[in-house]
Scaffold this motif. Structure first.
Motif, short mmCIF file in Angstrom:
data_model
loop_
_atom_site.label_atom_id
_atom_site.label_comp_id
_atom_site.label_asym_id
_atom_site.label_seq_id
_atom_site.Cartn_x
_atom_site.Cartn_y
_atom_site.Cartn_z
N MET A 1 0.82 -1.19 0.00
CA MET A 1 0.00 0.00 0.00
C MET A 1 0.87 1.26 0.00
O MET A 1 0.54 2.22 -0.67
N PHE A 2 1.95 1.23 0.76
CA PHE A 2 2.85 2.39 0.79
C PHE A 2 3.41 2.68 -0.59
O PHE A 2 3.53 3.84 -0.98
N GLU A 3 3.73 1.64 -1.32
CA GLU A 3 4.28 1.82 -2.67
C GLU A 3 3.25 2.48 -3.59
O GLU A 3 3.61 3.32 -4.42
N GLN A 4 1.98 2.11 -3.45
CA GLN A 4 0.93 2.72 -4.25
C GLN A 4 0.80 4.21 -3.94
O GLN A 4 0.63 5.03 -4.85
N LEU A 5 0.88 4.57 -2.66
CA LEU A 5 0.81 5.97 -2.28
C LEU A 5 2.00 6.75 -2.82
O LEU A 5 1.86 7.88 -3.27
N LYS A 6 3.17 6.13 -2.80
CA LYS A 6 4.36 6.78 -3.34
C LYS A 6 4.20 7.00 -4.85
O LYS A 6 4.57 8.06 -5.36
N ASN A 7 3.63 6.02 -5.54
CA ASN A 7 3.40 6.16 -6.98
C ASN A 7 2.42 7.30 -7.28
O ASN A 7 2.62 8.06 -8.23
N ILE A 8 1.38 7.41 -6.47
CA ILE A 8 0.41 8.49 -6.65
C ILE A 8 1.09 9.84 -6.41
O ILE A 8 0.90 10.78 -7.18
N LYS A 9 1.88 9.91 -5.36
CA LYS A 9 2.60 11.15 -5.06
C LYS A 9 3.51 11.54 -6.21
O LYS A 9 3.56 12.70 -6.62
N ASP A 10 4.22 10.57 -6.76
CA ASP A 10 5.11 10.84 -7.90
C ASP A 10 4.34 11.34 -9.12
O ASP A 10 4.78 12.26 -9.81
N LYS A 11 3.18 10.74 -9.37
CA LYS A 11 2.36 11.18 -10.50
C LYS A 11 1.86 12.60 -10.31
O LYS A 11 1.85 13.40 -11.26
N ILE A 12 1.46 12.93 -9.10
CA ILE A 12 0.99 14.29 -8.81
C ILE A 12 2.13 15.29 -9.00
O ILE A 12 1.94 16.37 -9.56
N GLU A 13 3.33 14.93 -8.55
CA GLU A 13 4.48 15.81 -8.74
C GLU A 13 4.80 15.99 -10.23
O GLU A 13 5.13 17.10 -10.66
N ASP A 14 4.68 14.92 -11.00
CA ASP A 14 4.90 15.02 -12.44
C ASP A 14 3.88 15.95 -13.09
O ASP A 14 4.23 16.78 -13.94
N ILE A 15 2.63 15.81 -12.71
CA ILE A 15 1.58 16.67 -13.26
C ILE A 15 1.84 18.12 -12.88
O ILE A 15 1.71 19.02 -13.72
N ALA A 16 2.21 18.36 -11.64
CA ALA A 16 2.49 19.73 -11.20
C ALA A 16 3.66 20.32 -11.96
O ALA A 16 3.65 21.50 -12.31
N GLU A 17 4.66 19.50 -12.23
CA GLU A 17 5.82 19.99 -12.97
C GLU A 17 5.46 20.30 -14.42
O GLU A 17 5.84 21.33 -14.97
N ASP A 18 4.70 19.42 -15.04
CA ASP A 18 4.35 19.56 -16.45
C ASP A 18 3.27 20.61 -16.70
O ASP A 18 3.25 21.26 -17.76
N HIS A 19 2.35 20.76 -15.76
CA HIS A 19 1.17 21.59 -16.00
C HIS A 19 0.92 22.61 -14.90
O HIS A 19 -0.20 23.13 -14.76
N GLY A 20 1.94 22.92 -14.12
CA GLY A 20 1.78 23.85 -13.01
C GLY A 20 1.24 25.20 -13.41
O GLY A 20 0.41 25.80 -12.70
N ASP A 21 1.68 25.70 -14.58
CA ASP A 21 1.20 27.01 -15.03
C ASP A 21 -0.30 26.97 -15.33
O ASP A 21 -1.04 27.91 -15.00
N LYS A 22 -0.77 25.89 -15.92
CA LYS A 22 -2.20 25.76 -16.22
C LYS A 22 -3.02 25.61 -14.94
O LYS A 22 -4.11 26.19 -14.83
N ILE A 23 -2.49 24.86 -13.99
CA ILE A 23 -3.17 24.69 -12.71
C ILE A 23 -3.24 26.04 -12.00
O ILE A 23 -4.29 26.41 -11.45
N SER A 24 -2.16 26.78 -12.00
CA SER A 24 -2.11 28.09 -11.37
C SER A 24 -3.12 29.04 -12.00
O SER A 24 -3.83 29.77 -11.29
N ASP A 25 -3.18 29.04 -13.33
CA ASP A 25 -4.16 29.88 -14.02
C ASP A 25 -5.58 29.49 -13.64
O ASP A 25 -6.45 30.35 -13.44
#
Length: 65
Positions: A1-25
């Motif tokens: 379960m911990f590994e799944q949470l880490k994977n989700i966290k990594d995906k969220i960080e990737d999305i924030a890195e790739d689309h942070g400007d759109k999210i901010s807007d």
């Protein structure tokens, strides 16, 4: 379960890195919408919340750099 949470966290960080400007807007637009619907009664609080959310998203994007 911990590994799944880490994977989700990594995906969220990737999305924030790739689309942070759109999210901010989007956060800015939501803040403006709420401010309009409340007739500006809570502008300071809304601006503060939007700024904090934008800073948080920016921080998520930076963790992957």
């Amino acid at each position: 379960m911990f590994e799944q949470l880490k994977n989700i966290k990594d995906k969220i960080e990737d999305i924030a890195e790739d689309h942070g400007d759109k999210i901010s807007d989007g956060l800015e637009k939501v803040g403006d919408f709420i401010d309009d619907k409340t007739d500006g009664k809570h502008s300071d609080k809304i601006d503060t919340a939007v700024d904090k959310a934008q800073d948080y998203i920016a921080g998520l994007g930076e963790t992957k750099s």
